[in-house]
Every structure is written in structure tokens, then in C-alpha cells.
Design a protein around this motif. Structure first.
Motif, PDB file in Angstrom:
ATOM      1  N   SER A   1      -4.756   4.534  -6.540  1.00  0.00           N
ATOM      2  CA  SER A   1      -5.793   5.422  -7.069  1.00  0.00           C
ATOM      3  C   SER A   1      -6.412   6.254  -5.962  1.00  0.00           C
ATOM      4  O   SER A   1      -6.654   7.455  -6.128  1.00  0.00           O
ATOM      5  CB  SER A   1      -6.894   4.616  -7.766  1.00  0.00           C
ATOM      6  OG  SER A   1      -6.387   3.941  -8.863  1.00  0.00           O
ATOM      7  N   LEU A   2      -6.683   5.631  -4.820  1.00  0.00           N
ATOM      8  CA  LEU A   2      -7.235   6.360  -3.680  1.00  0.00           C
ATOM      9  C   LEU A   2      -6.243   7.408  -3.197  1.00  0.00           C
ATOM     10  O   LEU A   2      -6.616   8.562  -2.951  1.00  0.00           O
ATOM     11  CB  LEU A   2      -7.568   5.388  -2.544  1.00  0.00           C
ATOM     12  CG  LEU A   2      -8.100   6.016  -1.255  1.00  0.00           C
ATOM     13  CD1 LEU A   2      -9.426   6.717  -1.523  1.00  0.00           C
ATOM     14  CD2 LEU A   2      -8.257   4.959  -0.181  1.00  0.00           C
ATOM     15  N   TYR A   3      -4.984   7.039  -3.088  1.00  0.00           N
ATOM     16  CA  TYR A   3      -3.948   7.972  -2.662  1.00  0.00           C
ATOM     17  C   TYR A   3      -3.880   9.156  -3.612  1.00  0.00           C
ATOM     18  O   TYR A   3      -3.850  10.308  -3.195  1.00  0.00           O
ATOM     19  CB  TYR A   3      -2.599   7.253  -2.598  1.00  0.00           C
ATOM     20  CG  TYR A   3      -1.448   8.139  -2.215  1.00  0.00           C
ATOM     21  CD1 TYR A   3      -1.235   8.495  -0.890  1.00  0.00           C
ATOM     22  CD2 TYR A   3      -0.568   8.629  -3.169  1.00  0.00           C
ATOM     23  CE1 TYR A   3      -0.175   9.312  -0.528  1.00  0.00           C
ATOM     24  CE2 TYR A   3       0.489   9.447  -2.827  1.00  0.00           C
ATOM     25  CZ  TYR A   3       0.684   9.779  -1.506  1.00  0.00           C
ATOM     26  OH  TYR A   3       1.730  10.592  -1.161  1.00  0.00           O
ATOM     27  N   GLU A   4      -3.862   8.872  -4.908  1.00  0.00           N
ATOM     28  CA  GLU A   4      -3.781   9.937  -5.915  1.00  0.00           C
ATOM     29  C   GLU A   4      -4.989  10.875  -5.855  1.00  0.00           C
ATOM     30  O   GLU A   4      -4.861  12.073  -6.082  1.00  0.00           O
ATOM     31  CB  GLU A   4      -3.668   9.323  -7.311  1.00  0.00           C
ATOM     32  CG  GLU A   4      -3.361  10.334  -8.383  1.00  0.00           C
ATOM     33  CD  GLU A   4      -3.169   9.682  -9.723  1.00  0.00           C
ATOM     34  OE1 GLU A   4      -4.121   9.700 -10.523  1.00  0.00           O
ATOM     35  OE2 GLU A   4      -2.077   9.143  -9.962  1.00  0.00           O
ATOM     36  N   SER A   5      -6.150  10.339  -5.517  1.00  0.00           N
ATOM     37  CA  SER A   5      -7.344  11.183  -5.453  1.00  0.00           C
ATOM     38  C   SER A   5      -7.391  12.033  -4.182  1.00  0.00           C
ATOM     39  O   SER A   5      -8.030  13.082  -4.159  1.00  0.00           O
ATOM     40  CB  SER A   5      -8.609  10.335  -5.565  1.00  0.00           C
ATOM     41  OG  SER A   5      -8.754   9.528  -4.421  1.00  0.00           O
TER      42      SER A   5
ATOM     43  N   ILE B   1       0.855  -1.186   0.000  1.00  0.00           N
ATOM     44  CA  ILE B   1       0.000   0.000   0.000  1.00  0.00           C
ATOM     45  C   ILE B   1       0.893   1.239   0.000  1.00  0.00           C
ATOM     46  O   ILE B   1       2.063   1.160   0.353  1.00  0.00           O
ATOM     47  CB  ILE B   1      -0.950   0.035   1.219  1.00  0.00           C
ATOM     48  CG1 ILE B   1      -0.165   0.047   2.518  1.00  0.00           C
ATOM     49  CG2 ILE B   1      -1.935  -1.096   1.180  1.00  0.00           C
ATOM     50  CD1 ILE B   1      -1.016   0.271   3.747  1.00  0.00           C
ATOM     51  N   PRO B   2       0.358   2.390  -0.405  1.00  0.00           N
ATOM     52  CA  PRO B   2       1.194   3.593  -0.491  1.00  0.00           C
ATOM     53  C   PRO B   2       1.744   4.021   0.866  1.00  0.00           C
ATOM     54  O   PRO B   2       1.116   3.814   1.899  1.00  0.00           O
ATOM     55  CB  PRO B   2       0.234   4.658  -1.020  1.00  0.00           C
ATOM     56  CG  PRO B   2      -0.912   3.915  -1.600  1.00  0.00           C
ATOM     57  CD  PRO B   2      -0.999   2.621  -0.877  1.00  0.00           C
ATOM     58  N   VAL B   3       2.911   4.624   0.834  1.00  0.00           N
ATOM     59  CA  VAL B   3       3.484   5.234   2.028  1.00  0.00           C
ATOM     60  C   VAL B   3       2.754   6.550   2.245  1.00  0.00           C
ATOM     61  O   VAL B   3       2.685   7.377   1.347  1.00  0.00           O
ATOM     62  CB  VAL B   3       4.992   5.494   1.846  1.00  0.00           C
ATOM     63  CG1 VAL B   3       5.546   6.299   3.008  1.00  0.00           C
ATOM     64  CG2 VAL B   3       5.744   4.196   1.690  1.00  0.00           C
TER      65      VAL B   3
END
Length: 145
Positions: free
Chosen positions: A76-80, A10-12
Motif C-alpha cells: 500500500s505504501l509503495y502504491e501510494s 517487501i516490494p522491490v
């Protein structure tokens, strides 16, 4: 440039990544602007910051185009939720990907105010010393250049 936790895929989102997706690009552009200001020119500061911004946008857009081919739902969630260049302090994301509205205690705001006062006091002191050196009122003890 997307960072992942090695164990969870998952993203940092800790540290500066909670506020901006590409903190290195933002701070490098800010440093370029600072170099312009060190030349004692607001115009040079703005121009160098803008050059850093343009270069960063090119690199960020290139990286995002590559990442979109293999983007996970977490990415995608992180980017949004997180802006990619200019930090946003309005909302942050938590470890579960939810928006976390920041709240600052009175003590935190007081510490920030003290830090800012010290910083601006040091800037004013440096400017005063510089002015006194230029006028010849204060003798220069060390020659750096």
C-alpha cells in the motif's frame, strides 16, 4: 504485477521500480511508439504509443484489482508513493519506504548532457546519410532490403 524481495516480503524498489511500478508496460508502449516513428510518421508513433498505453492500463488495472485483495502495508505504501505507468522523477522511495528527493551533481548533469549530445549527433548523422542516399550524392554500399 507486484515484485517482492524473497527474504523480506517487501516490494522491490531498486532500479526502475523506484520511479514507476510497471516499467515493462511503460517501456513496451514507448517501443511501440518508436516503431511508429520508424515508419517515418509522427501520427503512427503517437497512435501506437496510445494503443500500448490503453492495453497497459487494462492489464495494470486488472492486476491491481487482484493485488488489492492480498495487499500488505508495504504494498500500500509503495502504491501510494510510486506512479504505476508514467515515471516520476520528482521523488523516489528508499529501502525504508520514505520519500527521497533526488539530487543531481554537476558531474551527473554534465554526463547526461554529453550522452544526449552523442545520441542526437548520431541521429543527425543517420538523417544526413539517409538524405545523401536519397539525393544520390552518397553511394549506397550495402543494400539491406
Amino acid at each position: 504485477m507486484f515484485l517482492e524481495n524473497s527474504n523480506k516480503n517487501i516490494p522491490v524498489i531498486q532500479g526502475p521500480f523506484r520511479f514507476v511500478a510497471y516499467p515493462l508496460h511503460f517501456f513496451a508502449s514507448l517501443a511501440m511508439g518508436g516503431l511508429g516513428l520508424m515508419m517515418e510518421s509522427y501520427t503512427a508513433g503517437l497512435v501506437l504509443f496510445f494503443i500500448g498505453y490503453v492495453i497497459s492500463r487494462i492489464v495494470i488495472n486488472h492486476n491491481e484489482k487482484i493485488e488489492r485483495k492480498h495487499m500488505s502495508d508495504e504494498q500500500s505504501l509503495y502504491e501510494s508513493l510510486v506512479p504505476n505507468f508514467f515515471p516520476s522523477f520528482q521523488s523516489r522511495i528508499t529501502a525504508d519506504g520514505q520519500i527521497d528527493q533526488p539530487s543531481y551533481s554537476g558531474l551527473t548533469l554534465k554526463l547526461i548532457a554529453i550522452d544526449l549530445a552523442i545520441f542526437f549527433g548520431l541521429v543527425l548523422a543517420a538523417e544526413l546519410i539517409h538524405t545523401l542516399h536519397d539525393e544520390g550524392t552518397l553511394r549506397q554500399f550495402f543494400l539491406l532490403f
